[in-house]
Design a protein around this motif. Structure first.
Motif, PDB file in Angstrom:
ATOM      1  N   GLY A  56      24.840 -56.290 -69.844  1.00 12.95           N
ATOM      2  CA  GLY A  56      24.470 -56.654 -68.476  1.00 12.95           C
ATOM      3  C   GLY A  56      25.591 -57.404 -67.785  1.00 12.95           C
ATOM      4  N   ASP A  57      25.339 -57.837 -66.583  1.00 16.61           N
ATOM      5  CA  ASP A  57      26.314 -58.622 -65.830  1.00 16.61           C
ATOM      6  C   ASP A  57      26.568 -59.959 -66.537  1.00 16.61           C
ATOM      7  OD1 ASP A  57      26.367 -56.673 -63.851  1.00 16.61           O
ATOM      8  OD2 ASP A  57      24.823 -57.668 -62.648  1.00 16.61           O
ATOM      9  N   ILE A  58      27.786 -60.454 -66.391  1.00 20.31           N
ATOM     10  CA  ILE A  58      28.091 -61.801 -66.876  1.00 20.31           C
ATOM     11  C   ILE A  58      27.760 -62.758 -65.744  1.00 20.31           C
ATOM     12  CG2 ILE A  58      29.854 -63.324 -67.860  1.00 20.31           C
ATOM     13  CD1 ILE A  58      31.305 -60.904 -68.901  1.00 20.31           C
ATOM     14  N   ASP A  59      26.489 -63.005 -65.593  1.00 22.86           N
ATOM     15  CA  ASP A  59      26.015 -63.911 -64.537  1.00 22.86           C
ATOM     16  C   ASP A  59      24.649 -64.451 -64.936  1.00 22.86           C
ATOM     17  OD1 ASP A  59      24.198 -61.853 -64.051  1.00 22.86           O
ATOM     18  OD2 ASP A  59      24.969 -61.359 -62.065  1.00 22.86           O
ATOM     19  N   TYR A  60      24.095 -65.285 -64.072  1.00 25.69           N
ATOM     20  CA  TYR A  60      22.816 -65.939 -64.377  1.00 25.69           C
ATOM     21  C   TYR A  60      21.725 -64.907 -64.646  1.00 25.69           C
ATOM     22  CZ  TYR A  60      18.716 -68.904 -63.777  1.00 25.69           C
ATOM     23  OH  TYR A  60      17.532 -69.554 -63.983  1.00 25.69           O
ATOM     24  N   GLY A  61      21.633 -63.900 -63.782  1.00 23.81           N
ATOM     25  CA  GLY A  61      20.608 -62.872 -63.956  1.00 23.81           C
ATOM     26  C   GLY A  61      20.785 -62.099 -65.244  1.00 23.81           C
ATOM     27  N   GLY A  62      22.036 -61.759 -65.577  1.00 22.64           N
ATOM     28  CA  GLY A  62      22.297 -61.020 -66.806  1.00 22.64           C
ATOM     29  C   GLY A  62      21.855 -61.778 -68.045  1.00 22.64           C
ATOM     30  N   PHE A  63      22.093 -63.092 -68.056  1.00 22.51           N
ATOM     31  CA  PHE A  63      21.702 -63.906 -69.209  1.00 22.51           C
ATOM     32  C   PHE A  63      20.181 -63.996 -69.341  1.00 22.51           C
ATOM     33  CE2 PHE A  63      25.792 -66.349 -68.092  1.00 22.51           C
ATOM     34  CZ  PHE A  63      26.579 -65.396 -68.728  1.00 22.51           C
ATOM     35  N   THR A  64      19.494 -64.168 -68.198  1.00 27.14           N
ATOM     36  CA  THR A  64      18.038 -64.312 -68.268  1.00 27.14           C
ATOM     37  C   THR A  64      17.371 -62.987 -68.622  1.00 27.14           C
ATOM     38  OG1 THR A  64      17.883 -64.034 -65.859  1.00 27.14           O
ATOM     39  CG2 THR A  64      17.958 -66.287 -66.697  1.00 27.14           C
ATOM     40  N   ILE A  65      17.935 -61.872 -68.132  1.00 26.55           N
ATOM     41  CA  ILE A  65      17.396 -60.563 -68.505  1.00 26.55           C
ATOM     42  C   ILE A  65      17.520 -60.359 -70.015  1.00 26.55           C
ATOM     43  CG2 ILE A  65      17.815 -58.073 -68.355  1.00 26.55           C
ATOM     44  CD1 ILE A  65      18.598 -58.527 -65.414  1.00 26.55           C
ATOM     45  N   PHE A  66      18.690 -60.664 -70.556  1.00 28.72           N
ATOM     46  CA  PHE A  66      18.914 -60.534 -71.999  1.00 28.72           C
ATOM     47  C   PHE A  66      17.892 -61.361 -72.779  1.00 28.72           C
ATOM     48  CE2 PHE A  66      20.559 -62.166 -75.951  1.00 28.72           C
ATOM     49  CZ  PHE A  66      21.145 -61.072 -76.569  1.00 28.72           C
ATOM     50  N   ASN A  67      17.740 -62.611 -72.377  1.00 26.50           N
ATOM     51  CA  ASN A  67      16.868 -63.510 -73.125  1.00 26.50           C
ATOM     52  C   ASN A  67      15.403 -63.085 -73.037  1.00 26.50           C
ATOM     53  OD1 ASN A  67      17.420 -65.788 -74.791  1.00 26.50           O
ATOM     54  ND2 ASN A  67      16.117 -66.997 -73.442  1.00 26.50           N
ATOM     55  N   HIS A  68      15.015 -62.626 -71.871  1.00 26.31           N
ATOM     56  CA  HIS A  68      13.639 -62.179 -71.692  1.00 26.31           C
ATOM     57  C   HIS A  68      13.369 -60.925 -72.518  1.00 26.31           C
ATOM     58  CE1 HIS A  68      10.076 -60.619 -69.530  1.00 26.31           C
ATOM     59  NE2 HIS A  68       9.819 -61.890 -69.355  1.00 26.31           N
ATOM     60  N   LEU A  69      14.319 -59.998 -72.536  1.00 28.30           N
ATOM     61  CA  LEU A  69      14.165 -58.770 -73.309  1.00 28.30           C
ATOM     62  C   LEU A  69      14.065 -59.079 -74.806  1.00 28.30           C
ATOM     63  CD1 LEU A  69      14.155 -55.657 -73.276  1.00 28.30           C
ATOM     64  CD2 LEU A  69      16.655 -55.746 -73.446  1.00 28.30           C
ATOM     65  N   ARG A  70      14.927 -59.950 -75.255  1.00 37.34           N
ATOM     66  CA  ARG A  70      14.917 -60.323 -76.672  1.00 37.34           C
ATOM     67  C   ARG A  70      13.589 -60.977 -77.061  1.00 37.34           C
ATOM     68  NH1 ARG A  70      19.337 -64.593 -78.748  1.00 37.34           N
ATOM     69  NH2 ARG A  70      18.282 -65.782 -77.100  1.00 37.34           N
ATOM     70  N   GLY A  71      13.103 -61.877 -76.207  1.00 40.08           N
ATOM     71  CA  GLY A  71      11.865 -62.580 -76.519  1.00 40.08           C
ATOM     72  C   GLY A  71      10.640 -61.693 -76.455  1.00 40.08           C
ATOM     73  N   LYS A  72      10.562 -60.843 -75.432  1.00 40.45           N
ATOM     74  CA  LYS A  72       9.366 -60.022 -75.228  1.00 40.45           C
ATOM     75  C   LYS A  72       9.259 -58.873 -76.221  1.00 40.45           C
ATOM     76  CE  LYS A  72       7.474 -62.234 -71.849  1.00 40.45           C
ATOM     77  NZ  LYS A  72       6.190 -62.923 -72.059  1.00 40.45           N
ATOM     78  N   CYS A  73      10.399 -58.372 -76.695  1.00 42.86           N
ATOM     79  CA  CYS A  73      10.364 -57.229 -77.615  1.00 42.86           C
ATOM     80  C   CYS A  73      10.504 -57.639 -79.071  1.00 42.86           C
ATOM     81  CB  CYS A  73      11.465 -56.236 -77.268  1.00 42.86           C
ATOM     82  SG  CYS A  73      11.258 -55.457 -75.665  1.00 42.86           S
ATOM     83  N   GLY A  74      10.788 -58.913 -79.322  1.00 44.92           N
ATOM     84  CA  GLY A  74      10.961 -59.350 -80.695  1.00 44.92           C
ATOM     85  C   GLY A  74      12.148 -58.707 -81.371  1.00 44.92           C
ATOM     86  N   LEU A  75      13.217 -58.463 -80.626  1.00 40.87           N
ATOM     87  CA  LEU A  75      14.397 -57.767 -81.158  1.00 40.87           C
ATOM     88  C   LEU A  75      15.487 -58.750 -81.569  1.00 40.87           C
ATOM     89  CD1 LEU A  75      14.762 -54.961 -78.451  1.00 40.87           C
ATOM     90  CD2 LEU A  75      13.917 -54.654 -80.783  1.00 40.87           C
ATOM     91  N   GLU A  76      16.220 -58.377 -82.608  1.00 38.73           N
ATOM     92  CA  GLU A  76      17.444 -59.101 -82.954  1.00 38.73           C
ATOM     93  C   GLU A  76      18.548 -58.556 -82.050  1.00 38.73           C
ATOM     94  OE1 GLU A  76      17.953 -61.627 -84.968  1.00 38.73           O
ATOM     95  OE2 GLU A  76      15.816 -61.719 -85.478  1.00 38.73           O
ATOM     96  N   LEU A  77      18.435 -58.874 -80.787  1.00 39.69           N
ATOM     97  CA  LEU A  77      19.301 -58.283 -79.769  1.00 39.69           C
ATOM     98  C   LEU A  77      20.655 -58.977 -79.737  1.00 39.69           C
ATOM     99  CD1 LEU A  77      18.968 -56.054 -77.580  1.00 39.69           C
ATOM    100  CD2 LEU A  77      18.341 -57.872 -75.982  1.00 39.69           C
ATOM    101  N   LYS A  78      21.716 -58.186 -79.542  1.00 39.74           N
ATOM    102  CA  LYS A  78      23.061 -58.733 -79.445  1.00 39.74           C
ATOM    103  C   LYS A  78      23.650 -58.388 -78.079  1.00 39.74           C
ATOM    104  CE  LYS A  78      23.790 -57.864 -84.386  1.00 39.74           C
ATOM    105  NZ  LYS A  78      24.616 -57.145 -85.398  1.00 39.74           N
ATOM    106  N   PRO A  79      24.413 -59.316 -77.487  1.00 42.80           N
ATOM    107  CA  PRO A  79      25.044 -59.005 -76.199  1.00 42.80           C
ATOM    108  C   PRO A  79      26.273 -58.124 -76.394  1.00 42.80           C
ATOM    109  CG  PRO A  79      25.570 -61.247 -76.871  1.00 42.80           C
ATOM    110  CD  PRO A  79      24.624 -60.710 -77.903  1.00 42.80           C
TER     111      PRO A  79
END
Length: 464
Positions: A380-403
């Protein structure tokens, strides 16, 4: 003078009256009965189950005994409040305003305070006669705030019955705030009962949506007009942000997640979309729907899946090296053009909604059952929105998500394309430094703050 000026003065006085201690006290007494009748609400000490007080008096009768405040409620005549009165090009506006104020004073609605030695010529200020407030409302054809709030509380009681928990919490909170004389202007104007009821209908029905629904279809079906929803869409989004568990802070997420969601994204999370949405994917995947097998590698460059198909699908095979979610459409198409067939790539469309998360959850479930390890990445974008999207996706899907390409090295490499941000944006970034769940991004956030830049992903070429 236009009569509107007189009405503006009297309306301003009544506005201040309603914000005063007496106005709030009357509002609390008037609306208290409606609030107490909401499911789960308590009653004031000594109040009977029929809504009357200890002596059987209803709230509106007790209003007569409210002590009036000692402090007067004034409207000051100055160039800011009433510029027409100080028009140097013509004496007519001042003369007509004076005459109109004398009419109001003659009706006992206001008291005039003249400038010293300018009696009859120049008004300093006027005060509301708080003993004739009812007459003032009738003169304006305006409904008292207490009466309007009481009607809203009654509506909240009606719509709360049987509503899903977050919607019921919203209705209960609105009634409680009104009962305490507090503002609900963030969500609606209590004087516009018709629009309040439209909003309440929209909240209740949006809370029970199971399928993605076009906004106009929802509007026609629920509100009786295909365009009526537009007038309450913003209020519904604010109510959902504050009360829906998907947006509230404190449920595995920081405050940033709620702040990052825009109106369109909030409504999409509820299932309200401009038009039916498709999930765009590219790469090696086989799944079945009602016994029919679909091989996505046959579709070039990608395939759009309707949400109904996502719900019905059963994953059969994933032969990709990685699963990669991408925030923006342009970046998604550039990526699948550069890396055909290697990865299973998913376009999120900004904030992901429930069908996209369901798809990722099904992929994770298949891999876990098959005992396979395939890494999940998000770009995602290297910005505030990109970080929150990443974190929300990781939390809601229970994924070991990597940027992916959301680090300091990427920002340095493409620093020339960085976009500046203001002080308020920087403060929002600094708040992420205080949250443990954003530790992955703390290094790049510190660099962003140092350089005062953010980076959109369309500038970046992914080589790995």
């Amino acid at each position: 003078m236009r009569m509107k000026t007189t009405y503006d003065i009297l309306n301003a006085l009544l506005d201040r009256y309603e914000r005063s201690a007496t106005g709030k006290t009357e509002l609390s007494l008037e609306t208290g009965n409606a609030v107490n009748m909401l499911p789960g609400a308590g009653r004031a000490s000594g109040e009977r189950s029929d809504g009357t007080g200890p002596e059987g008096q209803f709230p509106e009768k007790r209003l007569e005994n409210v002590e009036k405040p000692a402090r007067r409620i004034w409207f000051h005549f100055n160039r800011k409040n009433l510029p027409a009165y100080f028009d140097d090009t013509s004496a007519r506006p001042k003369s007509e305003i004076n005459e109109s104020c004398l009419v109001l004073a003659g009706r006992g609605l206001i008291e005039i305070r003249w400038v010293k030695h300018e009696e009859g010529n120049l008004i300093e200020k006027v005060a509301l006669n708080t003993k004739a407030v009812g007459d003032a409302y009738r003169y304006l054809g305006r409904k008292p705030r207490a009466a309007a709030a009481s009607e809203v509380c009654a509506l909240a009681r009606t719509y709360s019955a049987g509503a899903p928990s977050w919607a019921a919490s919203f209705f209960s909170c609105m009634a409680e705030r009104l009962s305490r004389g507090e503002s609900v202007a963030r969500y609606f104007d209590i004087g516009d009962l018709e629009r309040v009821e439209l909003l309440f209908k929209a909240v209740r029905e949006a809370a029970v949506l199971k399928d993605e629904t076009p906004r106009r279809v929802f509007s026609q079906r629920v509100l009786g007009d295909s365009k009526a929803f537009d007038s309450v869409a913003g209020s519904l989004a604010r109510a959902a942000r504050d009360f829906h568990p998907a947006f509230r802070a404190g449920e595995g997420e920081g405050e940033g997640e709620r702040e990052g969601w825009e109106q369109k994204e909030v409504l999409a999370e509820l299932g309200l979309v401009d038009n039916p949405q498709h999930l765009f994917i590219s790469g090696p995947l086989k799944f079945s729907v009602e016994g029919r097998v679909v091989d996505t590698e046959v579709f070039t460059p990608d395939l759009g899946l309707p949400s109904e198909m996502v719900r019905q699908m059963e994953v059969l095979e994933i032969s990709a090296e990685r699963v990669i979610t991408i925030e923006n459409l342009t970046a998604y198409y550039e990526f699948i053009k550069r890396h055909p067939g290697r990865f299973l790539t998913v376009y999120l469309g900004g904030y992901h909604n429930s069908p996209r998360r369901l798809f990722l959850t099904k992929l994770r479930g298949y891999l876990e059952a098959a005992g396979r390890e395939v890494a999940f990445y998000h770009w995602g974008d290297i910005d505030y929105g990109g970080f929150t999207i990443f974190n929300h996706l990781r939390g809601k899907c229970g994924l070991e998500l990597k940027p992916l390409c959301m680090d300091v090295a990427t920002l340095r490499r493409y620093e020339q394309f960085g976009l500046p941000f203001d002080r308020a944006y920087g403060q929002r970034l600094r708040r992420l430094l205080e949250q443990e769940e954003y530790r992955l991004f703390h290094e790049v956030i510190l660099y962003m703050l140092e350089k005062g830049i953010r980076l959109e992903q369309e500038c970046v070429e992914v080589d790995r």
